[in-house]
Enzyme design. Structure first.
Site, short mmCIF file in Angstrom:
data_model
loop_
_atom_site.label_atom_id
_atom_site.label_comp_id
_atom_site.label_asym_id
_atom_site.label_seq_id
_atom_site.Cartn_x
_atom_site.Cartn_y
_atom_site.Cartn_z
N TYR A 194 62.92 -10.16 91.39
CA TYR A 194 63.23 -11.57 91.16
C TYR A 194 64.69 -11.89 91.41
O TYR A 194 65.04 -12.98 91.86
CB TYR A 194 62.90 -11.96 89.71
CG TYR A 194 61.45 -12.12 89.40
CD1 TYR A 194 60.75 -13.27 89.78
CD2 TYR A 194 60.74 -11.15 88.71
CE1 TYR A 194 59.41 -13.44 89.49
CE2 TYR A 194 59.40 -11.30 88.40
CZ TYR A 194 58.73 -12.44 88.79
OH TYR A 194 57.41 -12.60 88.50
N SER A 205 56.38 -10.51 97.71
CA SER A 205 57.24 -11.04 96.66
C SER A 205 56.68 -10.66 95.30
O SER A 205 55.48 -10.41 95.16
CB SER A 205 57.33 -12.57 96.75
OG SER A 205 56.07 -13.16 96.43
N ASP A 206 57.55 -10.61 94.29
CA ASP A 206 57.03 -10.59 92.93
C ASP A 206 56.46 -11.97 92.64
O ASP A 206 56.68 -12.94 93.39
CB ASP A 206 58.15 -10.22 91.95
CG ASP A 206 57.61 -9.58 90.67
OD1 ASP A 206 56.43 -9.81 90.33
OD2 ASP A 206 58.37 -8.87 89.99
N TRP A 207 55.74 -12.09 91.54
CA TRP A 207 54.96 -13.30 91.27
C TRP A 207 55.86 -14.50 91.03
O TRP A 207 56.66 -14.54 90.10
CB TRP A 207 54.03 -13.05 90.09
CG TRP A 207 52.67 -12.56 90.51
CD1 TRP A 207 51.48 -13.12 90.18
CD2 TRP A 207 52.35 -11.45 91.36
NE1 TRP A 207 50.43 -12.42 90.76
CE2 TRP A 207 50.95 -11.39 91.50
CE3 TRP A 207 53.13 -10.49 92.03
CZ2 TRP A 207 50.31 -10.43 92.27
CZ3 TRP A 207 52.48 -9.53 92.80
CH2 TRP A 207 51.11 -9.50 92.91
N ALA A 262 58.36 -15.35 92.78
CA ALA A 262 59.76 -15.06 93.11
C ALA A 262 60.16 -15.64 94.46
O ALA A 262 61.35 -15.70 94.77
CB ALA A 262 60.01 -13.55 93.11
#
Length: 914
Positions: A302, A333-335, A337
């Site tokens: 993030y 990507s992270d959730w 992010a």
């Protein structure tokens, strides 16, 4: 709905104000901010969940006294230091040039060349939060035999479902120092993920590395050394992927604290400011080994890295990961992010998760239909989209998921048999969502062995352990029992009740069962008195024969949850035991002549309040043991096995023993700057450099038996300062570069549209025309970079893994118990002006079980990379000297056997270098 709710809620808060709050035209005080948000102070603290009111007010006062304009205050406060800004690196290097992936890329090229624009976009874009059975779901290319991909937490078990195993956490695995167990646990994880129909299992965690002792998610990784972390990650990846599951190495990179890692309200996510040499030698090292192991996917973090969002940091993704390390899989990507559509695509992102834009559940996206438009208007080159989807499909082929892969048979949204298929929609179709497939097999055996071999005996005065089953015991502490409200009663384990088997957050899994320590003790001992609270009883009768076992713990997790005022990181309780654990130990020590302390902890825990008390005879650090907490502990307590765990971090005498840069960074206006000013010096490297003796050193771990070591040194390779030149890149897939027909992303006539679901389709695609007014990122170019000299294969130049020396160590059990030894090798550079930490772990091996008097020889190999440093001018790995000492022992502070390259001899009885 249970998936990542805390993370999503936090992200929603971040939308309430612009990241830099640049539009403020009034006094920048707390009162004004609260007025802008229309919140009371209490509401603000509750919703943001991480701002210390005094810090906030002090920061506001400083700004108000600074006599700067409002705009200047917000642009200057919390800015990235000039020397840490990220250089641009464009365009994205295409995948497919590595021989190990050649066949999979050829298959992917054949199928991607047949795809419509909609099908390509579908596989790169998540369908939205709660729009499918898994925590992450992509669209499909079903016409070509590719279903939507299922992405699922976590690194210690298949999350948000039942009938699976809750394995010990990564930090426990690291404490085993057992490469075979690292692999076997990974294989069991892969079997269970595959059995549930998961395509991409979101683990292992190899970032954070544990730079900050209070860091909330350190426990998900394997230890605070790049070599230990790298072995844990690589072996886990190999185990998982040998079962056909795509592993995901996360989080790239610099996510060393939880607080402020995400955009929140008036602040953008913190910037992890990392110099080039520590980037390569510490933080990127485990990712290089993950790539070398063939990992299929990588997740970005993030936070910003050197001032640029990790999910759209072109130097990080294009330059370091895909070009220098030769990564052939796909980057997600992270959730939530992702913070830009075109910018992230050009920077090398390949898959957006969960697909939503900054405000989820409204049908908005940076990709999906927006990606379709960006291809049609020429803003994003079609070559970039083709590479994105080719990388994803190539990973699918590489892991054999095209051949009879199981269907998804669970829902992360409900435990009911039937339910909504897309619960994030306003109106969702319904059907069967759970088939209750049991995937546990006999994995409790490997879970128990990992938990057992991770148990680290810190102290054992007077051979107090092992216990006799007839010893009268008094057991103290809530950590000895299961949570009375139920072992899974706290969402994502976001409470500290009962035995601590894992931290909290998305890195957890549901317990199928949890064997508590007190149940295991009662099954073995004939005389047990229970005091299962964190308060010492006011009246208790004790005899000289009575032994107290006191259970204490220290918890942490993801910042999506706050537990006991700890915002993910151990921000409130610090490195001390939670729930007055130290007081409980001291009171027991005042009453009993023999006290055994059992600790379950996410990381280093300070012991100084009681460790030297005369009655504290033994201390066991059981880390985070998962479902087999009690059974694994009983194996050690009663001597069925000798303890063989070793610390994957140091335990200091005080937090002040570490540099200030390893403290948690607190609130500031604008952007928190987490500057890694300590460079190479974290954990034992820093303590050694300062001449500070820890309470227990990195690598420390006692046994019920004793071992002796002898060694011989063999020269294998020739030490030259630079490695052999890399080879050139092979060919990569080639496609038609014509802009697709707009009709390919028109809504099909027969589609039953689900509102909020993220589609690749456009209402009027024919109206899209070419655009040349997009403001591309600074430094953007479509001219390829010269190939990096440090690259050449998966992980980097293959010459880096040429073996230079072999050290053969003969281990002999000279005690009376059967046990396993951990042989650790640390390198020390001699006769060079290049700065190195005094010693650095570079190799380790764990023996098989050795009976009393038995011996085993292990070979510790040292590669070119092990003896190199990252030269920032040459952008290459350089060996600066041919004079080295290789120190062998069972701990970083117990090194008296040394081999030297100057005379190719090994001798014992040497003075330890630290």
């Amino acid at each position: 709905m249970r998936s990542r709710i805390g993370v999503i809620a936090l992200s929603l808060i971040s939308t309430l104000l612009p990241p830099t709050f640049a539009a403020v035209n009034d006094t920048d005080t707390l009162e004004y901010v609260l007025q802008k948000l229309n919140w009371t102070t209490e509401e603000y603290l509750e919703k943001i969940g991480r701002l210390n009111l005094d810090q906030y007010s002090q920061a506001a006062a400083k700004l108000n006294a600074s006599n700067l304009t409002t705009e200047k205050r917000w642009t200057l406060w919390g800015s990235v230091p000039d020397e840490y800004t990220a250089d641009p690196y464009y365009p994205t290097p295409p995948g497919g040039w590595i021989s190990e992936w050649e066949e999979s890329y050829a298959k992917a090229e054949k199928i991607v060349s047949q795809m419509t624009l909609a099908e390509k976009v579908n596989l790169t874009s998540g369908t939205g939060l709660y729009m499918g059975p898994c925590v992450g779901n992509t669209g499909t290319a079903s016409r070509l035999g590719i279903r939507g991909f299922c992405l699922e937490d976590s690194a210690l078990g298949v999350a948000l479902t039942h009938n699976q195993t809750a394995f010990p956490a990564g930090i426990t695995v690291g404490a085993t120092w057992n490469k075979d167990l690292m692999y076997e646990r990974g294989a069991a994880l892969g079997i269970e993920a595959r059995g549930k129909g998961v395509n991409i299992q979101l683990g292992p965690t190899i970032g954070p590395i544990g730079r900050k002792p209070r860091g909330g998610r350190n426990w998900e990784g394997f230890g605070v050394d790049p070599v230990l972390q790298a072995w844990g990650g690589a072996q886990t990846i190999k185990g998982m992927q040998d079962q056909g599951v795509i592993a995901c190495a996360k989080h790239l990179i610099g996510n060393e604290q939880e607080e402020y890692r995400m955009d929140i309200g008036i602040m953008t996510a913190l910037s992890a400011n990392i110099e080039d040499r520590p980037m390569h030698e510490l933080y990127l090292w485990p990712f290089a080994e993950a790539v070398r192991a063939g990992v299929g996917s990588v997740m970005t973090s993030y936070n910003d890295v050197n001032g640029s969002k990790a999910s759209q940091n072109s130097m990080l993704i294009n330059g370091l990961l895909k070009d220098e390390l030769g990564f052939q899989g796909f980057v997600m990507s992270d959730w939530l992010a992702q913070r830009g559509g075109v910018s992230s695509a050009l920077a090398g992102l390949d898959m957006a998760m969960p697909g939503d834009a900054w405000l989820p559940l409204l049908g908005n996206a940076y990709w999906a239909y927006e990606l379709s438009e960006s291809i049609l208007n020429g803003t994003i080159p079609l070559t970039r989209l083709n590479d994105m989807v080719t990388r994803i499909v190539a990973a699918w082929y590489q892991l054999g998921q095209d051949d009879d892969y199981p269907d998804i048979n669970f829902s992360s949204n409900t435990y009911d048999e039937t339910g909504e298929l897309s619960p994030g929609a306003l109106i969702s179709p319904t059907g069967q969502v759970n088939w209750f497939v049991n995937v546990q097999g006999n994995h409790s055996i490997i879970a128990r062995q990992v938990a057992r071999e991770g148990i680290t005996m810190l102290k054992n005065d007077d051979s107090t352990l092992p216990l006799s089953t007839s010893t009268p015991l008094h057991v103290f502490g809530d950590d000895a029992q299961n949570n009375e409200d139920g072992i899974n009663s706290c969402s994502f384990r976001s409470c500290n009740e009962g035995v601590l088997g894992m931290g909290w957050g998305s890195g957890t899994a549901e317990y199928p069962y949890l064997i508590s320590p007190i149940d295991a003790i009662n099954n073995r001992s004939t005389d047990v008195t229970e005091h299962l609270s964190n308060s010492f009883p006011s009246s208790i009768t004790v005899t000289d024969d009575d032994v107290a076992i006191v259970f204490i713990n220290s918890d942490s997790g993801e910042n999506s949850f706050t537990v006991n005022w700890n915002y993910g990181d151990r921000s409130n309780d610090g490195l001390y035991a939670w729930n007055s654990g130290d007081t409980l130990v001291k009171k027991a020590a005042a009453k009993f002549s023999t006290v055994i302390v059992v600790i379950h902890s996410v990381g280093p825990i300070l012991l100084e309040n009681w460790i030297e008390l005369d009655s504290v005879k033994a201390v066991l650090l059981a880390h985070l043991p998962g479902q087999e907490a009690g059974s694994s502990l009983a194996d050690i307590l009663y001597g069925d096995y000798s303890p063989s765990g070793h610390l994957p971090y140091s335990i200091p005498e005080s937090e002040d023993d570490y540099p200030d840069s390893l403290d948690l960074d607190g609130f500031c206006f604008g952007q928190v700057q987490d500057t890694f000013s300590e460079g190479l010096y974290i954990d034992y490297r820093y303590l050694n450099e300062q001449g500070t003796t820890p309470r227990y050193a990195f690598g420390h771990g006692l046994s019920y038996t004793n071992f002796t070591y002898t060694a011989t040194l063999t020269t294998v390779g020739t030490l030259t300062s630079t490695p052999a030149s890399r080879t050139t890149k092979g060919s990569t897939p080639s496609y038609d570069t014509s802009i697709p027909d707009a009709s390919e992303v028109a809504y099909p006539d027969d589609i039953d549209v689900i509102w909020r679901y993220l589609y690749p389709y456009l209402d009027d695609p024919e109206s899209i025309t070419a655009s040349d007014d997009y403001d591309y990122p600074d430094g953007y170019s479509e001219t390829a970079h010269a190939i990096p000299v440090a690259g050449g294969a998966q992980g980097g130049n293959p010459a880096l893994w040429d073996i230079m020396f072999n050290v053969t160590v003969k281990v002999t059990n000279t005690g009376s118990y059967t046990g396993k030894a951990v042989v650790q090798l640390y390198v020390q550079a001699k006769d060079t002006d290049v700065e190195f930490p005094i010693i650095q772990l570079r190799a380790f091996e764990k023996t098989q079980e050795l009976k009393a008097g038995a011996s085993e020889s292990v070979v510790l190999s040292l590669t070119r990379k092990d003896l190199s440093y990252w030269n920032i001018e040459q952008q290459n790995w350089i060996i600066p000297t041919d004079s080295w000492a290789f120190w062998i022992g069972d701990s970083s502070d117990s090194l008296t056997l040394a081999c030297t390259t100057s005379d190719s001899t090994c001798s014992s009885g040497q003075t330890s270098p630290v």
